[in-house]
Scaffold this motif. Structure first.
Motif, PDB file in Angstrom:
ATOM      1  N   CYS A   1      18.471  19.423 -19.460  1.00 44.09           N
ATOM      2  CA  CYS A   1      17.400  18.426 -19.423  1.00 44.09           C
ATOM      3  C   CYS A   1      17.839  17.169 -20.164  1.00 44.09           C
ATOM      4  CB  CYS A   1      16.128  18.980 -20.059  1.00 44.09           C
ATOM      5  SG  CYS A   1      15.509  20.450 -19.223  1.00 44.09           S
ATOM      6  N   THR A   2      17.639  16.015 -19.519  1.00 46.99           N
ATOM      7  CA  THR A   2      18.016  14.732 -20.108  1.00 46.99           C
ATOM      8  C   THR A   2      16.906  13.721 -19.877  1.00 46.99           C
ATOM      9  OG1 THR A   2      19.107  13.956 -18.096  1.00 46.99           O
ATOM     10  CG2 THR A   2      20.471  15.152 -19.681  1.00 46.99           C
TER      11      THR A   2
ATOM     12  N   ARG B   1      16.987  25.248 -26.486  1.00 48.74           N
ATOM     13  CA  ARG B   1      15.561  25.427 -26.785  1.00 48.74           C
ATOM     14  C   ARG B   1      15.299  26.739 -27.499  1.00 48.74           C
ATOM     15  NH1 ARG B   1      12.169  23.586 -21.545  1.00 48.74           N
ATOM     16  NH2 ARG B   1      12.862  21.444 -21.697  1.00 48.74           N
TER      17      ARG B   1
ATOM     18  N   GLU C   1      19.190  20.742 -23.890  1.00 44.36           N
ATOM     19  CA  GLU C   1      18.674  19.374 -23.811  1.00 44.36           C
ATOM     20  C   GLU C   1      19.688  18.425 -24.425  1.00 44.36           C
ATOM     21  OE1 GLU C   1      14.863  19.205 -25.688  1.00 44.36           O
ATOM     22  OE2 GLU C   1      14.132  20.969 -24.628  1.00 44.36           O
TER      23      GLU C   1
ATOM     24  N   ASP D   1      10.620  17.115 -21.010  1.00 43.54           N
ATOM     25  CA  ASP D   1      11.748  18.035 -20.894  1.00 43.54           C
ATOM     26  C   ASP D   1      12.736  17.924 -22.043  1.00 43.54           C
ATOM     27  OD1 ASP D   1      10.861  19.089 -18.435  1.00 43.54           O
ATOM     28  OD2 ASP D   1      11.652  17.330 -17.396  1.00 43.54           O
ATOM     29  N   THR D   2      12.570  16.941 -22.909  1.00 43.86           N
ATOM     30  CA  THR D   2      13.522  16.748 -24.012  1.00 43.86           C
ATOM     31  C   THR D   2      12.832  16.774 -25.379  1.00 43.86           C
ATOM     32  OG1 THR D   2      13.322  14.355 -23.782  1.00 43.86           O
ATOM     33  CG2 THR D   2      15.131  15.416 -22.593  1.00 43.86           C
TER      34      THR D   2
END
Length: 178
Positions: A81-82, A48, A20, A106-107
């Motif tokens: 993921c951004t 993650r 991320e 997602d972050t």
């Protein structure tokens, strides 16, 4: 200056599947004249699982070239993921890019690491009177924190491996690794 965190600390061999990216802003020397008054950006890349800081970069801009250097220096992942920042679109990722402009689903990991950065590093607190006098100072402080944060993460995973993984109790904290 791009600092990668996993080269200096012990890595857990689980395979990085999701990385991320997110940025936070602050100021160096004096507050900026823009509406949000920032003039310095800290771009963080976090895995993650294991939850570690893979790379961090502090600079006066958040250009796609800086983000590309951070992605190139990090280990490859399946997903990147951004959030909705436009600079992430111009970067070439080795895996699939997931851009979420509507929420932080997602972050969530990198957002919590940004909160830890602001909590544990006094010069990044928002309402603080303490701020770095130079970008080199900020980069040095970030490098020390990344080493301590990743060592804490490794120790936490090892401690919980033989015990209940859902337990929140730990006999140590991030501050013990500084």
């Amino acid at each position: 200056m791009c600092t990668t965190g996993l080269k200096k600390t012990e890595q857990i061999q689980t395979g990085t599947k999701v990385l991320e990216l997110d940025e936070l802003y602050h100021f160096v020397e004096r507050k900026g004249t823009s509406e949000t008054r920032e003039n310095t950006y800290v771009i963080a890349m976090v895995s993650r699982l294991p939850r570690q800081i893979v790379g961090v970069d502090a600079a006066f801009d958040k250009s796609p070239q800086r983000i590309q250097a951070l992605v190139d220096a990090a280990p490859e992942a399946e997903y990147y993921c951004t959030d909705g920042f436009w600079g992430y679109v111009d970067v070439v990722y080795p895996g699939r890019h997931v851009r979420n402009i509507h929420n932080k689903n997602d972050t969530f990991t990198v957002e919590s690491v940004n909160a830890d950065l602001r909590h544990y590093i006094p010069i990044l607190r928002r309402r603080s009177r303490c701020f770095p006098r130079s970008l080199d100072t900020l980069n040095a402080v970030l490098a020390v924190f990344v080493d301590a944060y990743n060592a804490f993460g490794v120790a936490k995973m090892k401690f919980r491996h033989d015990r209940n993984p859902k337990s929140r109790e730990l006999p140590f904290s991030v501050l013990d690794f500084l």
